[in-house]
Design a protein around this motif. Sequence first.
Motif, PDB file in Angstrom:
ATOM      1  N   TRP A  59      50.348  49.918  36.161  1.00 30.41           N
ATOM      2  CA  TRP A  59      50.586  48.647  36.763  1.00 30.41           C
ATOM      3  C   TRP A  59      49.478  47.641  36.324  1.00 30.41           C
ATOM      4  CZ3 TRP A  59      50.514  51.332  42.109  1.00 30.41           C
ATOM      5  CH2 TRP A  59      51.809  52.064  42.251  1.00 30.41           C
ATOM      6  N   ARG A  60      48.175  48.170  36.033  1.00 30.30           N
ATOM      7  CA  ARG A  60      47.273  47.373  35.652  1.00 30.30           C
ATOM      8  C   ARG A  60      47.268  47.033  33.952  1.00 30.30           C
ATOM      9  NH1 ARG A  60      42.043  46.992  38.874  1.00 30.30           N
ATOM     10  NH2 ARG A  60      40.816  47.179  36.953  1.00 30.30           N
ATOM     11  N   ALA A  61      48.073  47.934  33.240  1.00 27.85           N
ATOM     12  CA  ALA A  61      48.128  47.809  32.024  1.00 27.85           C
ATOM     13  C   ALA A  61      49.153  46.289  31.699  1.00 27.85           C
ATOM     14  CB  ALA A  61      48.489  48.878  31.211  1.00 27.85           C
ATOM     15  N   ARG A  62      50.118  46.332  32.695  1.00 30.05           N
ATOM     16  CA  ARG A  62      50.882  45.203  32.623  1.00 30.05           C
ATOM     17  C   ARG A  62      50.520  43.841  33.169  1.00 30.05           C
ATOM     18  NH1 ARG A  62      56.778  47.712  34.941  1.00 30.05           N
ATOM     19  NH2 ARG A  62      56.497  49.787  34.279  1.00 30.05           N
ATOM     20  N   ILE A  63      49.559  43.943  34.169  1.00 28.97           N
ATOM     21  CA  ILE A  63      48.781  42.841  34.355  1.00 28.97           C
ATOM     22  C   ILE A  63      47.860  42.320  33.212  1.00 28.97           C
ATOM     23  CG2 ILE A  63      46.707  42.100  35.796  1.00 28.97           C
ATOM     24  CD1 ILE A  63      47.764  43.677  37.980  1.00 28.97           C
ATOM     25  N   ALA A  64      47.330  43.078  32.469  1.00 26.54           N
ATOM     26  CA  ALA A  64      46.353  42.875  31.489  1.00 26.54           C
ATOM     27  C   ALA A  64      46.954  42.174  30.333  1.00 26.54           C
ATOM     28  CB  ALA A  64      45.606  44.185  30.805  1.00 26.54           C
ATOM     29  N   LYS A  65      48.339  42.493  30.199  1.00 25.41           N
ATOM     30  CA  LYS A  65      49.231  41.989  28.813  1.00 25.41           C
ATOM     31  C   LYS A  65      49.847  40.640  29.306  1.00 25.41           C
ATOM     32  CE  LYS A  65      51.043  46.304  27.374  1.00 25.41           C
ATOM     33  NZ  LYS A  65      52.157  47.117  27.197  1.00 25.41           N
ATOM     34  N   GLN A  66      49.373  40.332  30.502  1.00 23.19           N
ATOM     35  CA  GLN A  66      50.051  38.765  30.910  1.00 23.19           C
ATOM     36  C   GLN A  66      48.714  37.884  31.270  1.00 23.19           C
ATOM     37  OE1 GLN A  66      53.498  39.200  33.362  1.00 23.19           O
ATOM     38  NE2 GLN A  66      53.431  41.191  33.217  1.00 23.19           N
ATOM     39  N   HIS A  68      48.505  35.123  32.636  1.00 21.42           N
ATOM     40  CA  HIS A  68      48.566  34.398  33.749  1.00 21.42           C
ATOM     41  C   HIS A  68      48.377  35.310  35.017  1.00 21.42           C
ATOM     42  CE1 HIS A  68      52.635  36.185  33.121  1.00 21.42           C
ATOM     43  NE2 HIS A  68      52.867  35.987  34.593  1.00 21.42           N
ATOM     44  N   LEU A  69      48.252  36.681  34.916  1.00 18.33           N
ATOM     45  CA  LEU A  69      48.144  37.278  35.767  1.00 18.33           C
ATOM     46  C   LEU A  69      46.331  38.070  35.707  1.00 18.33           C
ATOM     47  CD1 LEU A  69      51.101  39.881  36.183  1.00 18.33           C
ATOM     48  CD2 LEU A  69      50.327  38.033  37.613  1.00 18.33           C
ATOM     49  N   ALA A  70      46.156  38.352  34.384  1.00 17.83           N
ATOM     50  CA  ALA A  70      44.961  38.913  34.064  1.00 17.83           C
ATOM     51  C   ALA A  70      43.920  37.940  34.370  1.00 17.83           C
ATOM     52  CB  ALA A  70      44.484  39.213  32.455  1.00 17.83           C
ATOM     53  N   LYS A  71      43.944  36.436  34.452  1.00 16.28           N
ATOM     54  CA  LYS A  71      43.135  35.357  34.826  1.00 16.28           C
ATOM     55  C   LYS A  71      42.436  35.665  36.002  1.00 16.28           C
ATOM     56  CE  LYS A  71      45.818  31.631  36.462  1.00 16.28           C
ATOM     57  NZ  LYS A  71      46.156  30.146  36.033  1.00 16.28           N
ATOM     58  N   TRP A  72      43.278  36.349  36.922  1.00 13.57           N
ATOM     59  CA  TRP A  72      42.489  36.601  38.510  1.00 13.57           C
ATOM     60  C   TRP A  72      41.337  37.544  38.576  1.00 13.57           C
ATOM     61  CZ3 TRP A  72      44.182  32.532  40.211  1.00 13.57           C
ATOM     62  CH2 TRP A  72      45.650  32.047  39.690  1.00 13.57           C
ATOM     63  N   PHE A  73      41.019  38.118  37.299  1.00 13.53           N
ATOM     64  CA  PHE A  73      39.760  39.172  37.184  1.00 13.53           C
ATOM     65  C   PHE A  73      38.885  38.540  36.087  1.00 13.53           C
ATOM     66  CE2 PHE A  73      43.513  41.700  38.467  1.00 13.53           C
ATOM     67  CZ  PHE A  73      43.042  42.460  39.380  1.00 13.53           C
ATOM     68  N   LYS A  79      35.236  35.539  30.589  1.00 12.25           N
ATOM     69  CA  LYS A  79      35.217  37.043  30.287  1.00 12.25           C
ATOM     70  C   LYS A  79      35.820  37.782  31.548  1.00 12.25           C
ATOM     71  CE  LYS A  79      31.981  36.757  26.844  1.00 12.25           C
ATOM     72  NZ  LYS A  79      30.277  36.896  26.688  1.00 12.25           N
ATOM     73  N   PRO A  80      36.532  38.967  31.320  1.00 12.61           N
ATOM     74  CA  PRO A  80      36.738  39.632  32.406  1.00 12.61           C
ATOM     75  C   PRO A  80      35.677  40.185  33.160  1.00 12.61           C
ATOM     76  CG  PRO A  80      38.135  40.514  30.470  1.00 12.61           C
ATOM     77  CD  PRO A  80      36.957  39.721  30.313  1.00 12.61           C
ATOM     78  N   ASP A  81      35.738  40.222  34.509  1.00  9.70           N
ATOM     79  CA  ASP A  81      34.347  40.854  35.509  1.00  9.70           C
ATOM     80  C   ASP A  81      34.951  42.431  35.615  1.00  9.70           C
ATOM     81  OD1 ASP A  81      32.887  41.493  37.477  1.00  9.70           O
ATOM     82  OD2 ASP A  81      33.155  39.628  38.463  1.00  9.70           O
ATOM     83  N   GLU A 128      32.751  42.064  46.451  1.00  6.46           N
ATOM     84  CA  GLU A 128      31.755  42.373  45.313  1.00  6.46           C
ATOM     85  C   GLU A 128      30.607  41.196  45.117  1.00  6.46           C
ATOM     86  OE1 GLU A 128      34.217  45.403  45.774  1.00  6.46           O
ATOM     87  OE2 GLU A 128      35.133  43.481  45.146  1.00  6.46           O
ATOM     88  N   GLY A 129      30.977  40.174  45.685  1.00 11.23           N
ATOM     89  CA  GLY A 129      30.493  38.979  45.647  1.00 11.23           C
ATOM     90  C   GLY A 129      30.480  38.348  43.923  1.00 11.23           C
ATOM     91  N   ALA A 130      31.839  38.554  43.689  1.00 17.13           N
ATOM     92  CA  ALA A 130      32.362  38.225  42.209  1.00 17.13           C
ATOM     93  C   ALA A 130      32.479  36.715  42.094  1.00 17.13           C
ATOM     94  CB  ALA A 130      33.757  38.965  42.006  1.00 17.13           C
ATOM     95  N   ASN A 131      32.750  36.159  41.172  1.00 13.15           N
ATOM     96  CA  ASN A 131      33.059  34.747  40.807  1.00 13.15           C
ATOM     97  C   ASN A 131      34.247  34.501  39.985  1.00 13.15           C
ATOM     98  OD1 ASN A 131      32.571  32.167  40.919  1.00 13.15           O
ATOM     99  ND2 ASN A 131      30.795  31.998  39.296  1.00 13.15           N
ATOM    100  N   THR A 132      35.471  35.326  40.360  1.00  9.54           N
ATOM    101  CA  THR A 132      36.688  35.017  39.894  1.00  9.54           C
ATOM    102  C   THR A 132      37.447  33.905  40.500  1.00  9.54           C
ATOM    103  OG1 THR A 132      37.560  36.821  40.941  1.00  9.54           O
ATOM    104  CG2 THR A 132      36.590  37.518  38.765  1.00  9.54           C
ATOM    105  N   PRO A 133      38.626  33.478  40.273  1.00 14.07           N
ATOM    106  CA  PRO A 133      39.249  32.527  40.939  1.00 14.07           C
ATOM    107  C   PRO A 133      39.630  33.071  42.182  1.00 14.07           C
ATOM    108  CG  PRO A 133      40.379  32.768  38.803  1.00 14.07           C
ATOM    109  CD  PRO A 133      39.180  33.897  38.767  1.00 14.07           C
ATOM    110  N   ASP A 134      39.591  32.175  43.250  1.00 14.41           N
ATOM    111  CA  ASP A 134      39.383  32.577  44.609  1.00 14.41           C
ATOM    112  C   ASP A 134      40.765  32.793  45.378  1.00 14.41           C
ATOM    113  OD1 ASP A 134      40.300  29.945  45.017  1.00 14.41           O
ATOM    114  OD2 ASP A 134      38.975  29.404  46.332  1.00 14.41           O
TER     115      ASP A 134
END
Length: 194
Positions: A59-66, A68-73, A79-81, A128-134
Amino acid sequence: MTQISGYDYGTPQAEHSPLTLEELRHLEETVEWTDADADALRKAEPFFRKHAEEMVDSWRARIAKQPHLAKWFVGPDGKPDDTYKAAVKKRFVQWVIDAAVRPHDQAWLDYQEEIGLRHTPAKKNKTEGANTPDVVPLRYLVAFLGPTILGTREFLAKAGENAEEVDRLEEAWTKCVLLHVALWSRPYTREGLW
């Protein structure tokens, strides 16, 4: 079970669901969830424990290929977090197992509320205290039902001895995922509309 960072199932850290167990039962009736569905998934527990990570990776491989989905990480540096992605993955793998084996009680209902909130500005990035889109927009949460349901038969085929068993397991998994996403959608709605 190994300790998973941010896995707050059954703990006071998990948000309490505003839904009652009676409202949950009505939702289960709506998706036509039955004791036979719960039994089918529970009986396949060894399969889910063995293949949960493989399912999530697909499922995550599908996210990574898109994009508009990968940007949430992705962090503000573009850069990917990877720390955030790794932590989320562990909880996603555990979700697959929990979906199959956990009883639909108050702790389960509360954790569905927690998962939903972790896709919204209320709690996304907080663990995680991440800084990706909220926020992961609701449309993507709903649309990703496709891969998590339709993309699962190839895995479920490994769990059944015959086509009838696989069909039964696929039906139970489909209802299960629909129920989860229906509950995760609650934090996205205004009071009284959900």
